[in-house]
Design a protein around this motif. Structure first.
Motif, PDB file in Angstrom:
ATOM      1  N   THR A  53       7.996  65.354  29.952  1.00  0.00           N
ATOM      2  CA  THR A  53       7.895  66.925  30.037  1.00  0.00           C
ATOM      3  C   THR A  53       6.579  67.110  29.207  1.00  0.00           C
ATOM      4  O   THR A  53       5.902  66.353  28.803  1.00  0.00           O
ATOM      5  CB  THR A  53       8.500  67.146  28.956  1.00  0.00           C
ATOM      6  N   PRO A  54       6.030  68.245  30.169  1.00  0.00           N
ATOM      7  CA  PRO A  54       4.297  68.420  29.552  1.00  0.00           C
ATOM      8  C   PRO A  54       4.181  68.580  27.783  1.00  0.00           C
ATOM      9  O   PRO A  54       3.130  68.044  28.090  1.00  0.00           O
ATOM     10  CB  PRO A  54       4.360  69.735  30.835  1.00  0.00           C
ATOM     11  N   PRO A  55       5.259  68.980  27.304  1.00  0.00           N
ATOM     12  CA  PRO A  55       4.494  68.847  26.140  1.00  0.00           C
ATOM     13  C   PRO A  55       4.308  66.810  25.396  1.00  0.00           C
ATOM     14  O   PRO A  55       3.803  67.207  25.182  1.00  0.00           O
ATOM     15  CB  PRO A  55       5.176  69.361  25.161  1.00  0.00           C
ATOM     16  N   LEU A  56       5.226  66.734  26.076  1.00  0.00           N
ATOM     17  CA  LEU A  56       5.208  65.274  25.900  1.00  0.00           C
ATOM     18  C   LEU A  56       4.215  64.200  26.512  1.00  0.00           C
ATOM     19  O   LEU A  56       3.089  63.919  26.043  1.00  0.00           O
ATOM     20  CB  LEU A  56       6.428  64.328  26.240  1.00  0.00           C
ATOM     21  N   ALA A  57       3.902  64.745  27.931  1.00  0.00           N
ATOM     22  CA  ALA A  57       2.960  64.338  28.370  1.00  0.00           C
ATOM     23  C   ALA A  57       1.870  64.394  27.883  1.00  0.00           C
ATOM     24  O   ALA A  57       0.644  63.655  27.885  1.00  0.00           O
ATOM     25  CB  ALA A  57       2.729  64.898  29.996  1.00  0.00           C
ATOM     26  N   SER A  59       9.304  52.625  42.178  1.00  0.00           N
ATOM     27  CA  SER A  59      10.619  52.200  41.176  1.00  0.00           C
ATOM     28  C   SER A  59      10.626  53.015  40.500  1.00  0.00           C
ATOM     29  O   SER A  59      11.951  52.960  39.833  1.00  0.00           O
ATOM     30  CB  SER A  59      10.423  50.698  40.276  1.00  0.00           C
ATOM     31  N   LEU A  60       9.692  53.826  40.194  1.00  0.00           N
ATOM     32  CA  LEU A  60      10.037  54.803  39.127  1.00  0.00           C
ATOM     33  C   LEU A  60       9.440  56.182  39.724  1.00  0.00           C
ATOM     34  O   LEU A  60       8.633  56.162  40.381  1.00  0.00           O
ATOM     35  CB  LEU A  60       8.820  54.595  38.268  1.00  0.00           C
ATOM     36  N   GLU A  61      10.161  57.378  39.197  1.00  0.00           N
ATOM     37  CA  GLU A  61      10.119  58.455  39.948  1.00  0.00           C
ATOM     38  C   GLU A  61      10.037  59.626  39.342  1.00  0.00           C
ATOM     39  O   GLU A  61      10.974  60.094  38.770  1.00  0.00           O
ATOM     40  CB  GLU A  61      11.737  59.010  41.119  1.00  0.00           C
ATOM     41  N   ILE A  62       9.184  60.336  38.669  1.00  0.00           N
ATOM     42  CA  ILE A  62       8.714  60.375  37.511  1.00  0.00           C
ATOM     43  C   ILE A  62       9.113  62.979  37.859  1.00  0.00           C
ATOM     44  O   ILE A  62       8.330  62.816  38.826  1.00  0.00           O
ATOM     45  CB  ILE A  62       6.977  60.452  36.742  1.00  0.00           C
ATOM     46  N   ILE A  63       9.513  62.889  37.374  1.00  0.00           N
ATOM     47  CA  ILE A  63       9.830  64.718  37.085  1.00  0.00           C
ATOM     48  C   ILE A  63       9.330  64.918  36.145  1.00  0.00           C
ATOM     49  O   ILE A  63       8.991  64.769  34.879  1.00  0.00           O
ATOM     50  CB  ILE A  63      11.343  64.359  38.312  1.00  0.00           C
ATOM     51  N   GLU A  71       5.669  76.944  36.817  1.00  0.00           N
ATOM     52  CA  GLU A  71       4.171  77.186  37.432  1.00  0.00           C
ATOM     53  C   GLU A  71       3.726  75.530  37.046  1.00  0.00           C
ATOM     54  O   GLU A  71       2.515  74.835  37.391  1.00  0.00           O
ATOM     55  CB  GLU A  71       3.611  78.784  38.014  1.00  0.00           C
ATOM     56  N   LEU A  72       3.425  75.972  35.537  1.00  0.00           N
ATOM     57  CA  LEU A  72       2.508  75.300  34.767  1.00  0.00           C
ATOM     58  C   LEU A  72       3.417  73.668  33.755  1.00  0.00           C
ATOM     59  O   LEU A  72       2.294  72.800  34.071  1.00  0.00           O
ATOM     60  CB  LEU A  72       2.488  75.843  33.266  1.00  0.00           C
ATOM     61  N   ALA A  73       4.188  74.170  34.470  1.00  0.00           N
ATOM     62  CA  ALA A  73       4.923  72.474  34.473  1.00  0.00           C
ATOM     63  C   ALA A  73       5.060  72.436  35.593  1.00  0.00           C
ATOM     64  O   ALA A  73       3.950  70.664  35.310  1.00  0.00           O
ATOM     65  CB  ALA A  73       6.824  72.384  34.268  1.00  0.00           C
ATOM     66  N   VAL A  74       4.716  72.443  36.863  1.00  0.00           N
ATOM     67  CA  VAL A  74       4.321  71.806  38.557  1.00  0.00           C
ATOM     68  C   VAL A  74       2.467  71.030  37.727  1.00  0.00           C
ATOM     69  O   VAL A  74       2.609  69.898  38.346  1.00  0.00           O
ATOM     70  CB  VAL A  74       4.390  72.613  39.299  1.00  0.00           C
ATOM     71  N   LYS A  75       2.163  72.233  37.316  1.00  0.00           N
ATOM     72  CA  LYS A  75       0.944  72.149  37.545  1.00  0.00           C
ATOM     73  C   LYS A  75      -0.137  70.783  36.407  1.00  0.00           C
ATOM     74  O   LYS A  75      -0.952  69.782  36.682  1.00  0.00           O
ATOM     75  CB  LYS A  75       0.056  73.178  36.758  1.00  0.00           C
ATOM     76  N   SER A  76       0.659  71.014  35.715  1.00  0.00           N
ATOM     77  CA  SER A  76       0.992  70.264  34.481  1.00  0.00           C
ATOM     78  C   SER A  76       1.333  68.443  35.136  1.00  0.00           C
ATOM     79  O   SER A  76       0.497  67.876  34.664  1.00  0.00           O
ATOM     80  CB  SER A  76       0.802  70.379  33.157  1.00  0.00           C
ATOM     81  N   HIS A  77       2.043  68.165  35.061  1.00  0.00           N
ATOM     82  CA  HIS A  77       2.499  67.131  36.147  1.00  0.00           C
ATOM     83  C   HIS A  77       1.719  66.947  37.301  1.00  0.00           C
ATOM     84  O   HIS A  77       1.153  65.770  36.929  1.00  0.00           O
ATOM     85  CB  HIS A  77       4.177  66.889  36.926  1.00  0.00           C
ATOM     86  N   GLU A  78       1.064  67.423  38.081  1.00  0.00           N
ATOM     87  CA  GLU A  78       0.006  67.363  38.739  1.00  0.00           C
ATOM     88  C   GLU A  78      -0.969  66.439  38.486  1.00  0.00           C
ATOM     89  O   GLU A  78      -1.787  65.863  38.843  1.00  0.00           O
ATOM     90  CB  GLU A  78      -0.166  68.830  39.613  1.00  0.00           C
TER      91      GLU A  78
END
Lengths: 524, 243
Positions: free
Chosen positions: A62-66, A140-144, A167-174
């Motif tokens: 999750t974005p807070p964890l990342a 081997s890992l799909e990160i969502i 939107e911010l989740a996607v941005k943070s993930h990217e």
């Protein structure tokens, strides 16, 4: 025919960062999760890779964890935490030298902590996310992703707040993983009718729901939960398999309750002489878990025997074989009923493995070793499955969550309902201020509005409502919720009055610093 | 505290709190005796220091947690309905003071009452009134209307002293969740799996969903309860375990 199995691990911690204290207990949630869950999982993956055993894991970070895993201050504190664990294990090795059984456990911890440290400084290069990226690149890992701050989407009363979370989740993930996410773990697995429109707008291809999210869909799902379904705009929904969840989760029949596994509760932080243990518990003397536990579950009584690491290890092999055999049985039975390969989806909280169930990461690795030997079962990721089966039934997914009773009760009841009035007011106020000031070049306004967005996001974390319901960390979660509401309203006053109180603003920017790149215009 | 009425588990927890040696090896009777002794010893000494670290000069000072006052309401007209489960809905509402005062003048009605209504129907129609209650200027209400799959919404309104009702604000329409397998079956389902669908549902666990395995909730609750009973009471930072 044969079938597919999909392991999904949801890794999440709420954003907890307290630079104002040298020691803060809730920050330890992170340090414990890293040393007990995230590192052991990644180390097991590395082992599988070295053995040439293929594996597939879908994991949400999750974005807070990342964000916390990339936070300089927090990670420095983690490194210190790990060093102190090693120091404690060294002392324990001496203290227990007269007792062979206990001494063996102390040595096990010492070696384990040292291996963790080596892995963290070596392979991971002092960045846990590097491990996830490594296996993502290997396929081997799909990160969502997840909601930006794990906000409970069905209770947001409108699209604006939901859109901002996605939107911010996607941005943070990217930003963290270099590529936009294809899938999402909905916070608390909570779905409401219409959510798929927002997901589709941000390029999300699939999400997960609990069993009854698919089973009670309209029309009837052709394959029960054993194939994904499409929502009207083509976003896929995967349903949780009830039985494989139960095997692990159930407090009665679940594997983690086996008598030879390590007991979670008996910890030297509570058991040992206070002067000896003082440096490793809270500085004010409050006893806490240290992570060093010498006992096995043993049985239902309070009498606990000393843990035997070897016996527990072989138990994980036995349980993994049982788990794989159960999946095979399930798949074979379904083969007689379906005209395509059944898919069994097993989602869990990642922190269950390692933190609660000490041997959990070894168990998972052993499951992949078993599946590798089993021609009937193939481990897959969602995108692999959808590539093989691009045609799926279209349904209306049923609103649901994976919380107690299956709907929204845990996050909306008489103990926590008071938060929603505030969260909704803040989201509406944020939208109108963002529109009003979207063109502003003024430094203070920009930063204050950005910080308002952060405070709103942090207040929305479903963790607080959850903790209020469990009536345990109530005090902290109520205070956190009020703090963010209060900060938001105070900032709003400053913005409205053009009162450029930089001191106040900068204090909040340091403390509630989630996602430094935030742009309040996500609400405009 | 009557030790003889406590279960062994409760006795043990107390023993943990008092940090009694050898407690894990004791029988219920032994625990009872040891606790009895420890507690009477405690009365003569200081009662809380026993299992705490002795204060040293480096201890952080106790700071009382900061207060974060927040308002009860926002002086806006609003009504929001949120589903809780297929049989339960939550509504909160507020009517701003300005709205109330203006209404009183316009309708020449010094006495007014607030009425909260819930409607159900489809996306497009004006709906059927499902519930109506007299309420205050702001507050919240849990309804137990069983309307699976229906669109449902709430409205807050004012009633003047002649009994005329005027709507002030209404919520969005939300679709309520269902709690059973749908009657709707598409054609292709019959072509591909036919009657086997019942078996597939059985394998999906449909008959056991009532006792469904919750996500992480149960395990956390268990652990937290344990910690609650074991954590000592000092410190300004909350001291419980979570995720």
């Amino acid at each position: 025919m044969s079938g597919c199995w999909m392991l999904v691990l949801h890794s999440h911690l709420p954003f907890v960062k307290h630079p104002e204290f040298d020691y803060f207990l809730e920050e330890h949630w992170l340090y414990e999760a890293i040393s007990e869950t995230y590192l052991p999982l990644l180390m097991n993956m590395k082992k599988l890779e070295e053995e040439g055993v293929p594996f597939r894991v879908t994991v949400s970070v999750t974005p807070p964890l990342a964000d916390m895993l990339s936070d300089g201050m927090l990670m420095q504190r983690f490194e210190k935490y790990l060093d102190r664990l090693i120091e404690l294990a060294n002392k324990e090795k001496e203290r227990t030298s007269g007792d062979r059984a206990q001494n063996r456990v102390a040595w096990m911890y010492l070696e384990r902590f040292e291996r963790l440290k080596e892995f963290y400084h070596g392979f991971l290069g002092r960045n846990v996310l590097n491990g996830y990226k490594y296996f993502m690149n290997k396929g081997s890992l799909e990160i969502i992703t997840c909601g930006f701050t794990h906000g409970f989407l069905p209770l947001m009363n409108g699209d604006n707040a939901v859109r901002a979370q996605i939107e911010l989740a996607v941005k943070s993930h990217e930003k963290k993983f270099g590529t936009p996410p294809k899938g999402i773990w909905l916070p608390e697995c909570a779905y409401y009718a219409g959510l798929e429109k927002v997901l589709a707008d941000y390029g999300i291809r699939y999400f997960f729901v609990d069993t009854h999210g698919v089973l009670y869909a309209k029309p009837r799902p052709r394959y029960g939960v054993y194939a994904p379904v499409y929502t009207s705009n083509g976003v896929a929904a995967f349903g949780r398999d009830y039985y494989s969840s139960k095997q692990v989760w159930s407090s009665k029949e679940g594997y983690p309750g086996d008598t030879c596994y390590r007991d979670f509760y008996r910890d030297i932080g509570y058991d040992l002489d206070s002067e000896y243990i003082a440096p490793y518990i809270s500085p004010d003397g409050t006893r806490v878990f240290t992570g060093m536990k010498y006992h096995k579950i043993t049985g239902n009584s309070e009498h606990k025997e000393i843990y035997d690491p070897e016996a527990a290890k072989s138990k994980t092999v036995e349980h993994a074989a049982h788990f794989a055999a159960e999946r095979e049985k399930q798949i074979k039975e379904l083969n007689g009923l379906m005209d395509r390969k059944p898919l069994v989806v097993s989602p869990y909280d990642a922190e269950l493995f390692g933190h609660w169930w000490f041997e959990g990461p070894d168990f998972l690795a052993n499951v992949f070793r078993e599946i590798d030997k089993n021609p009937e079962i193939t481990a897959v990721t969602p995108m692999e499955y959808l590539a093989e089966f691009p045609t799926n039934q279209m349904v209306e997914v049923n609103p649901s969550s994976w919380g107690d009773k299956g709907y929204y009760d845990v996050w909306l009841n008489s103990g926590n309902e008071w938060i929603y009035r505030h969260l909704h007011f803040m989201a509406d106020a944020m939208v109108s201020l963002a529109r009003m000031h979207s063109g502003t070049k003024e430094d203070f306004l920009n930063r204050a509005l950005n910080q308002m967005a952060r405070e709103l996001f942090l207040a929305q974390s479903s963790d607080w409502a959850f903790l209020m319901t469990t009536e345990t960390a109530t005090e902290y979660s109520v205070r956190r919720t009020k703090e963010h509401i209060h900060n938001f309203l105070r900032l709003r006053e400053l913005v409205d009055n053009r009162d450029f109180d930089y001191d106040f603003l900068m204090k909040l920017e340091t403390k509630n610093s989630i996602f430094p790149e935030i742009d309040f215009r996500v609400y405009s | 505290m009557n030790l003889s009425e406590m279960t062994k588990k409760e006795l043990y927890r107390l023993a943990v709190e008092l940090n009694l040696a050898n407690r894990s090896k004791m029988t219920k009777e032994e625990l009872e005796q040891a606790l009895d002794k420890a507690m009477s010893d405690n009365k003569t000494h200081s009662s809380t220091e026993q299992h705490k670290v002795h204060p040293s000069p480096v201890l952080p000072e106790k700071i009382s947690p900061p207060e974060y006052p927040i308002p009860d309401r926002y002086q806006i007209d609003t009504a929001v309905l949120l589903p809780v489960n297929p049989r339960k809905e939550y509504v909160y509402w507020e009517v701003a003071d300005n709205t109330v005062n203006r209404f009183k003048v316009q309708h020449e009605s010094p006495e007014i009452s607030f009425v909260l209504k819930v409607f159900g129907g489809n996306e497009t129609d004006s709906g059927e009134e499902l519930a109506s209650v007299r309420v205050g200027r702001y507050g919240n209400w849990f309804f137990d209307l069983y309307v699976p799959d229906k669109m449902i919404w709430a409205e807050i309104g004012l009633m003047d002293n002649k009994g005329n009702y005027f709507a002030v604000a209404h919520s969005r329409k939300v679709r309520m969740p269902s709690d059973k397998i749908s009657e709707m079956i598409d054609e292709e389902t019959w072509m591909t799996v036919g009657e086997k669908i019942e078996d597939i549902y059985r394998l999906s666990g449909v008959n056991e969903l009532d006792s469904a395995v919750p996500g992480s909730v149960r395990i956390f609750q268990e652990v937290m309860r344990f910690l609650e009973t074991n954590a000592s009471s000092s410190g300004t930072t909350a001291k419980r375990e979570g995720r």
